[in-house]
Design an enzyme around this catalytic site. Sequence first.
Site, mmCIF file in Angstrom:
data_model
loop_
_atom_site.group_PDB
_atom_site.id
_atom_site.type_symbol
_atom_site.label_atom_id
_atom_site.label_comp_id
_atom_site.label_asym_id
_atom_site.label_seq_id
_atom_site.Cartn_x
_atom_site.Cartn_y
_atom_site.Cartn_z
ATOM 1 N N GLU A 50 -27.227 14.509 -5.240
ATOM 2 C CA GLU A 50 -28.205 15.174 -4.053
ATOM 3 C C GLU A 50 -29.106 13.579 -5.089
ATOM 4 O OE1 GLU A 50 -30.563 18.308 -4.837
ATOM 5 O OE2 GLU A 50 -28.866 19.368 -6.239
ATOM 6 N N CYS A 66 -1.387 1.506 -3.476
ATOM 7 C CA CYS A 66 -2.703 2.902 -3.088
ATOM 8 C C CYS A 66 -1.630 3.885 -3.043
ATOM 9 C CB CYS A 66 -3.118 2.623 -1.931
ATOM 10 S SG CYS A 66 -3.471 0.954 -1.599
ATOM 11 N N TYR A 113 -9.007 -3.283 -11.613
ATOM 12 C CA TYR A 113 -8.257 -2.399 -10.873
ATOM 13 C C TYR A 113 -7.353 -1.568 -11.763
ATOM 14 C CZ TYR A 113 -11.604 -3.551 -6.608
ATOM 15 O OH TYR A 113 -12.388 -3.839 -5.729
ATOM 16 N N HIS A 168 -28.120 20.408 -2.051
ATOM 17 C CA HIS A 168 -28.460 21.085 -3.289
ATOM 18 C C HIS A 168 -26.744 22.022 -3.502
ATOM 19 C CE1 HIS A 168 -30.229 21.952 -7.295
ATOM 20 N NE2 HIS A 168 -30.649 23.199 -6.761
ATOM 21 N N CYS A 205 0.654 -0.773 0.182
ATOM 22 C CA CYS A 205 -0.234 0.032 0.162
ATOM 23 C C CYS A 205 0.143 1.089 -0.156
ATOM 24 C CB CYS A 205 -0.904 -0.070 1.156
ATOM 25 S SG CYS A 205 -1.936 1.856 1.420
ATOM 26 N N LYS A 238 0.469 5.499 -6.206
ATOM 27 C CA LYS A 238 -0.777 5.330 -7.397
ATOM 28 C C LYS A 238 -1.028 6.915 -7.251
ATOM 29 C CE LYS A 238 -5.185 3.735 -6.879
ATOM 30 N NZ LYS A 238 -5.173 3.176 -6.243
ATOM 31 N N GLU A 288 -7.069 1.574 -13.354
ATOM 32 C CA GLU A 288 -6.274 2.755 -13.006
ATOM 33 C C GLU A 288 -4.882 3.547 -13.839
ATOM 34 O OE1 GLU A 288 -7.962 1.882 -8.485
ATOM 35 O OE2 GLU A 288 -5.898 1.825 -8.782
HETATM 36 P P1 NDP Z 1 -7.553 -8.112 -10.590
HETATM 37 O O1 NDP Z 1 -7.641 -8.923 -10.221
HETATM 38 O O2 NDP Z 1 -8.287 -6.836 -10.418
HETATM 39 O O3 NDP Z 1 -7.779 -8.305 -12.063
HETATM 40 C C1 NDP Z 1 -6.401 -8.940 -13.262
HETATM 41 C C2 NDP Z 1 -6.537 -8.130 -14.431
HETATM 42 O O4 NDP Z 1 -5.528 -9.218 -15.205
HETATM 43 C C3 NDP Z 1 -7.947 -9.090 -15.402
HETATM 44 O O5 NDP Z 1 -8.869 -8.064 -16.016
HETATM 45 C C4 NDP Z 1 -7.960 -10.330 -15.547
HETATM 46 O O6 NDP Z 1 -8.609 -10.551 -16.277
HETATM 47 C C5 NDP Z 1 -7.046 -10.696 -16.455
HETATM 48 N N1 NDP Z 1 -5.671 -11.581 -16.725
HETATM 49 C C6 NDP Z 1 -5.339 -12.196 -15.253
HETATM 50 N N2 NDP Z 1 -4.734 -13.350 -16.126
HETATM 51 C C7 NDP Z 1 -4.340 -12.440 -17.635
HETATM 52 C C8 NDP Z 1 -4.141 -13.347 -19.045
HETATM 53 N N3 NDP Z 1 -3.817 -14.459 -18.603
HETATM 54 N N4 NDP Z 1 -3.852 -12.798 -19.614
HETATM 55 C C9 NDP Z 1 -4.663 -11.691 -20.153
HETATM 56 N N5 NDP Z 1 -5.330 -11.372 -18.955
HETATM 57 C C10 NDP Z 1 -4.953 -12.405 -17.488
HETATM 58 O O7 NDP Z 1 -5.726 -7.575 -10.214
HETATM 59 P P2 NDP Z 1 -5.497 -6.361 -10.504
HETATM 60 O O8 NDP Z 1 -3.626 -6.560 -10.625
HETATM 61 O O9 NDP Z 1 -5.384 -5.402 -11.275
HETATM 62 O O10 NDP Z 1 -6.018 -6.059 -9.308
HETATM 63 C C11 NDP Z 1 -5.202 -7.133 -7.607
HETATM 64 C C12 NDP Z 1 -5.891 -6.854 -6.435
HETATM 65 O O11 NDP Z 1 -5.211 -5.407 -5.923
HETATM 66 C C13 NDP Z 1 -7.478 -5.711 -6.530
HETATM 67 O O12 NDP Z 1 -8.231 -7.654 -7.114
HETATM 68 C C14 NDP Z 1 -8.035 -5.084 -6.183
HETATM 69 O O13 NDP Z 1 -8.216 -6.110 -4.762
HETATM 70 C C15 NDP Z 1 -6.341 -5.049 -5.418
HETATM 71 N N6 NDP Z 1 -6.596 -3.314 -6.196
HETATM 72 C C16 NDP Z 1 -7.350 -2.186 -5.569
HETATM 73 C C17 NDP Z 1 -7.083 -1.408 -5.872
HETATM 74 C C18 NDP Z 1 -8.325 -0.199 -5.344
HETATM 75 O O14 NDP Z 1 -9.005 -0.040 -3.990
HETATM 76 N N7 NDP Z 1 -8.254 0.809 -5.812
HETATM 77 C C19 NDP Z 1 -6.111 -1.069 -7.314
HETATM 78 C C20 NDP Z 1 -5.357 -1.636 -7.134
HETATM 79 C C21 NDP Z 1 -5.414 -3.155 -6.473
HETATM 80 P P3 NDP Z 1 -10.306 -11.614 -16.321
HETATM 81 O O15 NDP Z 1 -11.500 -10.541 -15.632
HETATM 82 O O16 NDP Z 1 -10.715 -12.178 -17.881
HETATM 83 O O17 NDP Z 1 -10.072 -12.674 -15.663
#
Ligand code: NDP
Length: 491
Positions: free
Chosen positions: A479, A51, A181, A474, A46, A54, A185
């Site tokens: 709202e 976080c 995510y 407002h 984080c 970022k 982002e």
């Molecule tokens: P996510 O699991 O959210 O997303 C991973 C993405 O990668 C998905 O779109 C997935 O596709 C894709 N993917 C996985 N494997 C492959 C592959 N082999 N080829 C192509 N695409 C692939 O992971 P993140 O790394 O984005 O984030 C991890 C965690 O970190 C989140 O779940 C969240 O809990 C936390 N986080 C929270 C944030 C916040 O609160 N703002 C900010 C950043 C992270 P598919 O959908 O098809 O599986």
Amino acid sequence: MAETEFDYDLFVIGGGSGGVRAARVAAGEHGARVGLAEHDRYGGTCVIRGCVPKKLMVFASEYAHVVDEANAYGWDHKAGGFDWSAFRGKLHSELDRLEGVYRNLLKSSGVDTFDARATLKDAHTVALSGGETKTAKHILIATGGHPVRPDLPNADLGIVSDDIFHLDELPKSMLIIGGGYIACEFACIMNGLGVEVTQYYRGAQILRGFDDEARGLVAESMRENGVDLHLGTNIVEMSLAADHKDGPMPTASDAAMGASAQQRRDIPGKSGAKGSRKGPIWVKSTNGTEKVFDMVMFATGRDPSSREMGLEDIGVSIGRRGEVVVNEYSQTGVPSIYAIGDVTNRVNLTPVAIREGMAFVQTVFAAEPTPVDHELIASAIFTQPEMGTVGMSEEEARDKEEVEIYCTSFRPMQTAFAGKPNRVLMKLVVSKKDRTVLGCHIVAPHAGELIQLAGIAVKAKLTKEQFDATCAVHPTMSEELVTMRNPMRTA
Ligand code: NDP
């Protein structure tokens, strides 16, 4: 071993948000003798590579449109360029300061810290990379997670989110793989900083699992802002462009960006940087196109960091993704060993890891068994516009019961006045049976701030009528959350 013969009451492995909180509350509030080992920087994902940096990059990127908007309001501001190296220097000074805060918090709570990697020898013994061995009545695994690249030849040519805060220069063009995510982002951040961003997501819509209408609006807005988002598309091959057998291909910025490239804001002073440390990268995608990008970033998920710690050797169960298997008290099958945070792959969010740490301390050091409440956790995705969400999506809720959908999408006053097409969305998913608001989804500037407050009402299981009994503030965007009288549909 008798209790007093242990070196510590608690030994924590991992100095991120969850581990540090558990260590300092156990020591500071319960008088426990606590040791903590961290092999990297204190603050964890984080603070050091997630976080916090970022969000600072989100802020940096959002200033890109401030001049335009101010001028539309009658100011006469001139846009200047973005200086990545000046920003990066300041960013890392801030991270150094925060790491110092974390170290001091541990010190002032009386926690012994070890800058070392820890492995487990048995249910009460930890071996440190420096050669020392420490024993403890309880051991807490709080080692977090790490980004993973897909299993693809040359995948190490691509960066992951850990690397993005250390770039020497911003690339001119960048391909981001993934639709979660982190992918969304950083697509928005890098686009805001003036990088030509292409995003490939293998599924039909980004942000899988979130409310369809909300993610649809985020995707549309990202495209409007200049992100070249390709759905149903993935990477199949990559190599250094210089090594590619058919010679250099047109770059994404030369040819492939098409209309979206022309729509991009012209950012004066944009670096036109040389790109990644390794040089431009040739990429072939599932739709057959071949393009060259200065940089490729994999945002394809994170795995729990549980390997090579000796956990399985001492009987701790590890799941398929590498998650440490725990019960509702964060206890593993080995009674003296607990685990919290991303290493357990439950809900991978900083505030959740902190709560799991607090619940662990309450259970073990206050003798009050406290299960972790993972229900109705609000969260935000810091895209542009942001998305804030709590509770069930329309799609999830309608599979469980009959629901009424209250939803409105409109151009908010501030950007509409400046002639911008931006739209926002406010949506409530309401139980038809008992009128409880089951889900709230907001796509709007500062949706993260808004959903924190709406989250209280949804967590308290308030009804639509209780929302409506709240007088509107407002003129605000939010709202609408208390003024939507008629359902848009029943589902
Ligand atoms: P996510 O699991 O959210 O997303 C991973 C993405 O990668 C998905 O779109 C997935 O596709 C894709 N993917 C996985 N494997 C492959 C592959 N082999 N080829 C192509 N695409 C692939 O992971 P993140 O790394 O984005 O984030 C991890 C965690 O970190 C989140 O779940 C969240 O809990 C936390 N986080 C929270 C944030 C916040 O609160 N703002 C900010 C950043 C992270 P598919 O959908 O098809 O599986």
